[in-house]
Design an enzyme around this catalytic site. Sequence first.
Site, PDB file in Angstrom:
ATOM      1  N   GLY A  15      51.999  23.708  45.851  1.00  0.00           N
ATOM      2  CA  GLY A  15      50.685  24.202  46.282  1.00  0.00           C
ATOM      3  C   GLY A  15      50.693  25.501  47.059  1.00  0.00           C
ATOM      4  O   GLY A  15      49.738  25.779  47.791  1.00  0.00           O
ATOM      5  N   SER A  16      51.741  26.338  46.879  1.00  0.00           N
ATOM      6  CA  SER A  16      51.728  27.590  47.648  1.00  0.00           C
ATOM      7  C   SER A  16      50.675  28.564  47.103  1.00  0.00           C
ATOM      8  O   SER A  16      50.059  29.314  47.874  1.00  0.00           O
ATOM      9  CB  SER A  16      53.116  28.236  47.686  1.00  0.00           C
ATOM     10  N   ASN A  17      50.452  28.573  45.796  1.00  0.00           N
ATOM     11  CA  ASN A  17      49.378  29.436  45.265  1.00  0.00           C
ATOM     12  C   ASN A  17      48.007  28.923  45.692  1.00  0.00           C
ATOM     13  O   ASN A  17      47.131  29.722  46.020  1.00  0.00           O
ATOM     14  CB  ASN A  17      49.483  29.526  43.734  1.00  0.00           C
ATOM     15  N   MET A  93      51.025  21.309  35.795  1.00  0.00           N
ATOM     16  CA  MET A  93      52.020  21.281  34.719  1.00  0.00           C
ATOM     17  C   MET A  93      51.548  20.480  33.500  1.00  0.00           C
ATOM     18  O   MET A  93      52.284  19.635  32.980  1.00  0.00           O
ATOM     19  CB  MET A  93      53.347  20.745  35.261  1.00  0.00           C
ATOM     20  N   LEU A  96      45.940  21.872  28.917  1.00  0.00           N
ATOM     21  CA  LEU A  96      44.594  21.289  28.807  1.00  0.00           C
ATOM     22  C   LEU A  96      44.125  21.281  27.362  1.00  0.00           C
ATOM     23  O   LEU A  96      44.416  22.205  26.592  1.00  0.00           O
ATOM     24  CB  LEU A  96      43.621  22.085  29.673  1.00  0.00           C
ATOM     25  N   HIS A 112      51.108  32.316  35.787  1.00  0.00           N
ATOM     26  CA  HIS A 112      52.346  31.954  35.094  1.00  0.00           C
ATOM     27  C   HIS A 112      53.473  32.871  35.586  1.00  0.00           C
ATOM     28  O   HIS A 112      53.271  34.082  35.706  1.00  0.00           O
ATOM     29  CB  HIS A 112      52.160  32.098  33.577  1.00  0.00           C
TER      30      HIS A 112
HETATM   31  C1  GAR Z   1      54.397  28.833  40.418  1.00  0.00           C
HETATM   32  O1  GAR Z   1      55.542  29.632  40.307  1.00  0.00           O
HETATM   33  C2  GAR Z   1      53.541  28.963  39.176  1.00  0.00           C
HETATM   34  O2  GAR Z   1      53.527  30.252  38.645  1.00  0.00           O
HETATM   35  C3  GAR Z   1      54.237  28.006  38.245  1.00  0.00           C
HETATM   36  O3  GAR Z   1      54.582  26.904  39.048  1.00  0.00           O
HETATM   37  C4  GAR Z   1      54.767  27.351  40.387  1.00  0.00           C
HETATM   38  C5  GAR Z   1      53.858  26.537  41.280  1.00  0.00           C
HETATM   39  O4  GAR Z   1      54.115  26.815  42.623  1.00  0.00           O
HETATM   40  N1  GAR Z   1      53.417  27.627  37.163  1.00  0.00           N
HETATM   41  C6  GAR Z   1      53.882  27.378  35.940  1.00  0.00           C
HETATM   42  O5  GAR Z   1      55.052  27.459  35.643  1.00  0.00           O
HETATM   43  C7  GAR Z   1      52.816  26.989  34.931  1.00  0.00           C
HETATM   44  N2  GAR Z   1      53.349  27.039  33.618  1.00  0.00           N
HETATM   45  P1  GAR Z   1      53.081  26.403  43.746  1.00  0.00           P
HETATM   46  O6  GAR Z   1      52.775  24.917  43.506  1.00  0.00           O
HETATM   47  O7  GAR Z   1      53.797  26.620  45.028  1.00  0.00           O
HETATM   48  O8  GAR Z   1      51.858  27.257  43.586  1.00  0.00           O
END
Ligand code: GAR
Length: 209
Positions: A15-17, A93, A96, A112
């Site tokens: 969940g950092s994004n 992940m 949809l 991504h």
């Molecule tokens: C992030 O690096 C995002 O780009 C990636 O998962 C990570 C989630 O980090 N997403 C994918 O690979 C989608 N195909 P977060 O939970 O800390 O945001």
Amino acid sequence: MAGGLRIGILVSGRGSNMQAIVDGCADGSIPGAVVAVISDTESAPALERARRAGVEAMFVDPWAYSCRAEFEDAVGDLLEERSVHLVLLAGFMRVLKPGFIRRFKGRIMNIHPSLLPSFPGIEAQRQAIEYGVKWSGCTVHFVDDGVDTGPIVIQAAVPVEDGDTAETLAEKILCEEHRIYPEAVRLFAQGRLVVEGRHVRVLPPRGVV
Ligand code: GAR
């Protein structure tokens, strides 16, 4: 948009994004509010992070439904009940199904961790290291029926250096993710993104000609 954009975020993990978007709303750089965070994973740290930020956070169990479409209908209902206008995938992940994408047409974005169209799908950073590219990065795009194929909003590049591993590359890319995802959401919230086929045009800020 009156009262600001109502944002829902789908997550599966850390969940950092999501946090970067919540922070952008809190500091006023995004004219909107995160009103729901939904996870398909009960133990996702993102849920706790959202609650700590005062955001409603829900686990929806995919196994409680007879098929993926039913699970996605339930998620869509929760978002609509909260009048969510923009749906963000932030480390969600799952791919949809077209029904969900139609329901929120033109209003779903994803981040991504590669320079698309290179390295779609899972473990994008590992794919980049194994391929031997000298640059990788991240992409914010609108979601369409394909896997990581929708119109691109913003990309940022990072160099791949000797000795980089999937993990060190992921860290470098993540810094850029936290910069460009809030920026893309800000542009959307300001009504400045125009999608023309595969192309996303960014309009100048209001008042600037
Ligand atoms: C992030 O690096 C995002 O780009 C990636 O998962 C990570 C989630 O980090 N997403 C994918 O690979 C989608 N195909 P977060 O939970 O800390 O945001």
